[in-house]
Design a protein around this motif. Structure first.
Motif, PDB file in Angstrom:
ATOM      1  N   VAL A 106       0.840  -1.206   0.000  1.00 20.65           N
ATOM      2  CA  VAL A 106       0.000   0.000   0.000  1.00 20.65           C
ATOM      3  C   VAL A 106       0.871   1.251   0.000  1.00 20.65           C
ATOM      4  CG1 VAL A 106      -1.656   1.340   1.334  1.00 20.65           C
ATOM      5  CG2 VAL A 106      -1.971  -1.125   1.092  1.00 20.65           C
ATOM      6  N   ALA A 107       1.894   1.264   0.848  1.00 21.21           N
ATOM      7  CA  ALA A 107       2.781   2.430   0.931  1.00 21.21           C
ATOM      8  C   ALA A 107       3.523   2.669  -0.377  1.00 21.21           C
ATOM      9  CB  ALA A 107       3.779   2.233   2.073  1.00 21.21           C
ATOM     10  N   ALA A 108       3.816   1.589  -1.115  1.00 22.43           N
ATOM     11  CA  ALA A 108       4.533   1.740  -2.377  1.00 22.43           C
ATOM     12  C   ALA A 108       3.632   2.216  -3.504  1.00 22.43           C
ATOM     13  CB  ALA A 108       5.182   0.406  -2.764  1.00 22.43           C
ATOM     14  N   SER A 109       2.352   1.840  -3.489  1.00 20.21           N
ATOM     15  CA  SER A 109       1.452   2.178  -4.593  1.00 20.21           C
ATOM     16  C   SER A 109       0.728   3.505  -4.412  1.00 20.21           C
ATOM     17  CB  SER A 109       0.413   1.067  -4.775  1.00 20.21           C
ATOM     18  OG  SER A 109      -0.482   1.040  -3.682  1.00 20.21           O
ATOM     19  N   THR A 110       0.515   3.914  -3.176  1.00 20.00           N
ATOM     20  CA  THR A 110      -0.271   5.128  -2.924  1.00 20.00           C
ATOM     21  C   THR A 110       0.350   6.384  -3.533  1.00 20.00           C
ATOM     22  OG1 THR A 110      -1.209   4.191  -0.899  1.00 20.00           O
ATOM     23  CG2 THR A 110      -1.265   6.582  -1.130  1.00 20.00           C
ATOM     24  N   PRO A 111       1.663   6.653  -3.376  1.00 25.27           N
ATOM     25  CA  PRO A 111       2.229   7.865  -3.998  1.00 25.27           C
ATOM     26  C   PRO A 111       2.050   7.895  -5.512  1.00 25.27           C
ATOM     27  CG  PRO A 111       3.735   6.956  -2.373  1.00 25.27           C
ATOM     28  CD  PRO A 111       2.660   5.943  -2.559  1.00 25.27           C
TER      29      PRO A 111
ATOM     30  N   ILE B  96      -7.646   1.538  -8.937  1.00 29.95           N
ATOM     31  CA  ILE B  96      -8.210   0.242  -8.569  1.00 29.95           C
ATOM     32  C   ILE B  96      -7.157  -0.638  -7.899  1.00 29.95           C
ATOM     33  CG2 ILE B  96      -9.143  -1.917  -9.518  1.00 29.95           C
ATOM     34  CD1 ILE B  96     -10.711  -0.287 -11.497  1.00 29.95           C
ATOM     35  N   TYR B  97      -5.929  -0.599  -8.400  1.00 33.55           N
ATOM     36  CA  TYR B  97      -4.859  -1.393  -7.784  1.00 33.55           C
ATOM     37  C   TYR B  97      -4.621  -0.956  -6.350  1.00 33.55           C
ATOM     38  CZ  TYR B  97      -0.250  -3.501  -7.105  1.00 33.55           C
ATOM     39  OH  TYR B  97       0.818  -4.219  -6.619  1.00 33.55           O
ATOM     40  N   ASN B  98      -4.583   0.353  -6.124  1.00 28.54           N
ATOM     41  CA  ASN B  98      -4.392   0.851  -4.761  1.00 28.54           C
ATOM     42  C   ASN B  98      -5.563   0.460  -3.866  1.00 28.54           C
ATOM     43  OD1 ASN B  98      -4.857   3.525  -2.775  1.00 28.54           O
ATOM     44  ND2 ASN B  98      -2.747   2.813  -2.919  1.00 28.54           N
ATOM     45  N   ALA B  99      -6.785   0.490  -4.409  1.00 33.28           N
ATOM     46  CA  ALA B  99      -7.966   0.090  -3.628  1.00 33.28           C
ATOM     47  C   ALA B  99      -7.908  -1.390  -3.285  1.00 33.28           C
ATOM     48  CB  ALA B  99      -9.242   0.414  -4.402  1.00 33.28           C
ATOM     49  N   LEU B 100      -7.461  -2.225  -4.230  1.00 34.25           N
ATOM     50  CA  LEU B 100      -7.331  -3.657  -3.961  1.00 34.25           C
ATOM     51  C   LEU B 100      -6.293  -3.920  -2.875  1.00 34.25           C
ATOM     52  CD1 LEU B 100      -7.439  -5.166  -7.587  1.00 34.25           C
ATOM     53  CD2 LEU B 100      -9.253  -5.211  -5.876  1.00 34.25           C
ATOM     54  N   LEU B 101      -5.180  -3.187  -2.918  1.00 36.47           N
ATOM     55  CA  LEU B 101      -4.132  -3.365  -1.907  1.00 36.47           C
ATOM     56  C   LEU B 101      -4.617  -2.910  -0.533  1.00 36.47           C
ATOM     57  CD1 LEU B 101      -0.951  -2.203  -3.862  1.00 36.47           C
ATOM     58  CD2 LEU B 101      -1.605  -4.538  -3.271  1.00 36.47           C
ATOM     59  N   GLN B 102      -5.295  -1.774  -0.491  1.00 39.58           N
ATOM     60  CA  GLN B 102      -5.820  -1.294   0.788  1.00 39.58           C
ATOM     61  C   GLN B 102      -6.859  -2.262   1.345  1.00 39.58           C
ATOM     62  OE1 GLN B 102      -5.968   2.299   2.259  1.00 39.58           O
ATOM     63  NE2 GLN B 102      -5.017   3.490   0.636  1.00 39.58           N
ATOM     64  N   SER B 103      -7.691  -2.812   0.476  1.00 41.43           N
ATOM     65  CA  SER B 103      -8.692  -3.776   0.919  1.00 41.43           C
ATOM     66  C   SER B 103      -8.036  -5.053   1.413  1.00 41.43           C
ATOM     67  CB  SER B 103      -9.664  -4.089  -0.225  1.00 41.43           C
ATOM     68  OG  SER B 103     -10.390  -2.928  -0.604  1.00 41.43           O
ATOM     69  N   ALA B 104      -6.952  -5.485   0.752  1.00 42.50           N
ATOM     70  CA  ALA B 104      -6.242  -6.692   1.186  1.00 42.50           C
ATOM     71  C   ALA B 104      -5.635  -6.493   2.572  1.00 42.50           C
ATOM     72  CB  ALA B 104      -5.157  -7.058   0.175  1.00 42.50           C
ATOM     73  N   ALA B 105      -5.008  -5.334   2.788  1.00 46.07           N
ATOM     74  CA  ALA B 105      -4.446  -5.047   4.108  1.00 46.07           C
ATOM     75  C   ALA B 105      -5.546  -4.983   5.157  1.00 46.07           C
ATOM     76  CB  ALA B 105      -3.672  -3.723   4.065  1.00 46.07           C
ATOM     77  N   SER B 106      -6.685  -4.403   4.806  1.00 47.10           N
ATOM     78  CA  SER B 106      -7.810  -4.327   5.740  1.00 47.10           C
ATOM     79  C   SER B 106      -8.357  -5.711   6.045  1.00 47.10           C
ATOM     80  CB  SER B 106      -8.917  -3.446   5.144  1.00 47.10           C
ATOM     81  OG  SER B 106      -8.454  -2.133   4.888  1.00 47.10           O
ATOM     82  N   GLU B 107      -8.412  -6.574   5.021  1.00 43.59           N
ATOM     83  CA  GLU B 107      -8.900  -7.942   5.229  1.00 43.59           C
ATOM     84  C   GLU B 107      -8.005  -8.700   6.211  1.00 43.59           C
ATOM     85  OE1 GLU B 107      -9.450 -12.122   2.706  1.00 43.59           O
ATOM     86  OE2 GLU B 107      -9.185 -10.216   1.643  1.00 43.59           O
ATOM     87  N   HIS B 108      -6.677  -8.588   6.036  1.00 45.16           N
ATOM     88  CA  HIS B 108      -5.755  -9.282   6.931  1.00 45.16           C
ATOM     89  C   HIS B 108      -5.869  -8.739   8.359  1.00 45.16           C
ATOM     90  CE1 HIS B 108      -4.040 -11.557   3.758  1.00 45.16           C
ATOM     91  NE2 HIS B 108      -3.444 -10.545   3.159  1.00 45.16           N
TER      92      HIS B 108
END
Length: 304
Positions: free
Chosen positions: A40-45, A237-249
Motif C-alpha cells: 500500500v505504501a509503495a502504490s499510494t504515492p 483500482i490497484y491501490n484500492a485492492l491493496l488497501q482492501s487486502a491489508a484491511s482484510e488481513h
C-alpha cells in the motif's frame, strides 16, 4: 456423572483443536499485514501523483474529455464492490457490502440505473443469494492482488465507460480504506468522471490553492488524456485492492485473536465444570463405599 464428565472432556478437546486453528490463522494474518502495508505504501504515492497529473492536464486544457467532462444527463452508473474471497474476517466484507447498498440506493434515488461489478467471493455470494444482477465478477485474489488483476478489472470497466452504446456515464468504487491495525473504513469514491478541484484540504480542514505545473501537450491534450485514462483507472483500482487486502488481513487477525481468547475462556469454564463433575463422581463413589461398609458392619452385628 461419568457420562457428563466424558461430555466435558470431549468438548474441551474440540475447543482446544479450534483454538489451535484460530491461533494459527491469527499468526498468518499478522505476518501478511506487514507485506500488505508495504505494498500500500509503495502504490499510494504513484496513484496520488497520477491523479494529480491528470487533474493538472484537464485543468490546463479546454477539451471536453470523457475522463473529466461530467454528463449532466447521466443515466447509468457502474459500481465496483471489493470484498474478500474468504470469511472469518469479522465485519470486513459486510461493511463494504452495506456501503455498496447505500451507494446504490443513492444513485437510484438520483434516477440512475446502477450496473454492479463485484470483486471477491463474499460479494458474489451476497448478490447471488438475493438474485441481484451482477454485470461481471472476479475472484481468487482478494488477499494478495497484483497489478495484472487490477488491469483485468480495469479493462472491463473502461470498456463499459467508453462504449458509445449501452455504456455507463459514471464509475464508482466501493472498497475498504486501511487506516491502522485497528481501524478500517468502508468508503465509496467516484473514479470517473474525475472531479476537478484545484483546492486541496489542509490538516486543519481549511482549503489552500494547489499549484499545478505547466504542461506542453504533444500532440494534444485529448491525446494525453486518452493515454492517461487507463493508467489512472488501473492505479486507483490497484491501490484500492491493496488497501482492501491489508484491511482484510487486519480484520481477520483481530477476529481470530478474539476467537482464540474466547476459546481460552471456554476451555477454562469447561475445565472447571469437568473438575466439579469429577469431584462429584469421586464423592459419590466414596459415599457408596462408606454406605456399603456400614451395611456390611450392620449385617455382621445383626448376625452376632
Amino acid at each position: 456423572m461419568g457420562a457428563q464428565l466424558r461430555v466435558y472432556k470431549r468438548r474441551i478437546r474440540s475447543v482446544t483443536a479450534t483454538k489451535k486453528i484460530t491461533k494459527a490463522m491469527e499468526m498468518i494474518s499478522a505476518s501478511r499485514i506487514v507485506k500488505a502495508q508495504r505494498a500500500v505504501a509503495a502504490s499510494t504515492p504513484y496513484a496520488d501523483e497520477l491523479t494529480r497529473a491528470v487533474t493538472a492536464v484537464a485543468t490546463r486544457s479546454n477539451a471536453k474529455h470523457p475522463l473529466t467532462h461530467e454528463n449532466p444527463n447521466a443515466k447509468r452508473a457502474a459500481v465496483l464492490l471489493v470484498t474478500a474471497d474468504r470469511g472469518l474476517a469479522g465485519g470486513y466484507s459486510t461493511n463494504a457490502i452495506k456501503q455498496a447498498v447505500t451507494l446504490t440506493a443513492r444513485l437510484k434515488a438520483e434516477g440512475k440505473e446502477v450496473v454492479t461489478y463485484v470483486a471477491g467471493r463474499k460479494g458474489v455470494q451476497y448478490y447471488g443469494f438475493r438474485n441481484l444482477a451482477v454485470a461481471d465478477s472476479w475472484t481468487g485474489f482478494s488477499d494478495k492482488p497484483t497489478y495484472a488483476d487490477a488491469k483485468t478489472v480495469s479493462a472491463t470497466l473502461i470498456e463499459a465507460f467508453t462504449a458509445e452504446a449501452g455504456g455507463v456515464d459514471e464509475l464508482h468504487l466501493v472498497s475498504t480504506e486501511f487506516v491502522s491495525m485497528l481501524t478500517q473504513n468502508a468508503i465509496d469514491a467516484r473514479l470517473l468522471p474525475l472531479k476537478l478541484d484545484e483546492l486541496e484540504s489542509t490538516g486543519e480542514g481549511a482549503k489552500t490553492p494547489q499549484v499545478f505545473p505547466l504542461y506542453d501537450f504533444e500532440p494534444s491534450a485529448e491525446g494525453v488524456l486518452d493515454a492517461l485514462l487507463p493508467r489512472y483507472v488501473e492505479s486507483r483500482i490497484y491501490n484500492a485492492l491493496l488497501q482492501s487486502a491489508a484491511s482484510e488481513h487486519a480484520a481477520r487477525r483481530r477476529a481470530m485473536k478474539s476467537a482464540t481468547d474466547n476459546a481460552g475462556e471456554l476451555i477454562k469454564s469447561l475445565t472447571r465444570l469437568a473438575n466439579s463433575a469429577r469431584q462429584a463422581e469421586i464423592t459419590q463413589e466414596i459415599s457408596e463405599i462408606v454406605g456399603g461398609a456400614n451395611a456390611l458392619a450392620d449385617a455382621s452385628a445383626g448376625s452376632e
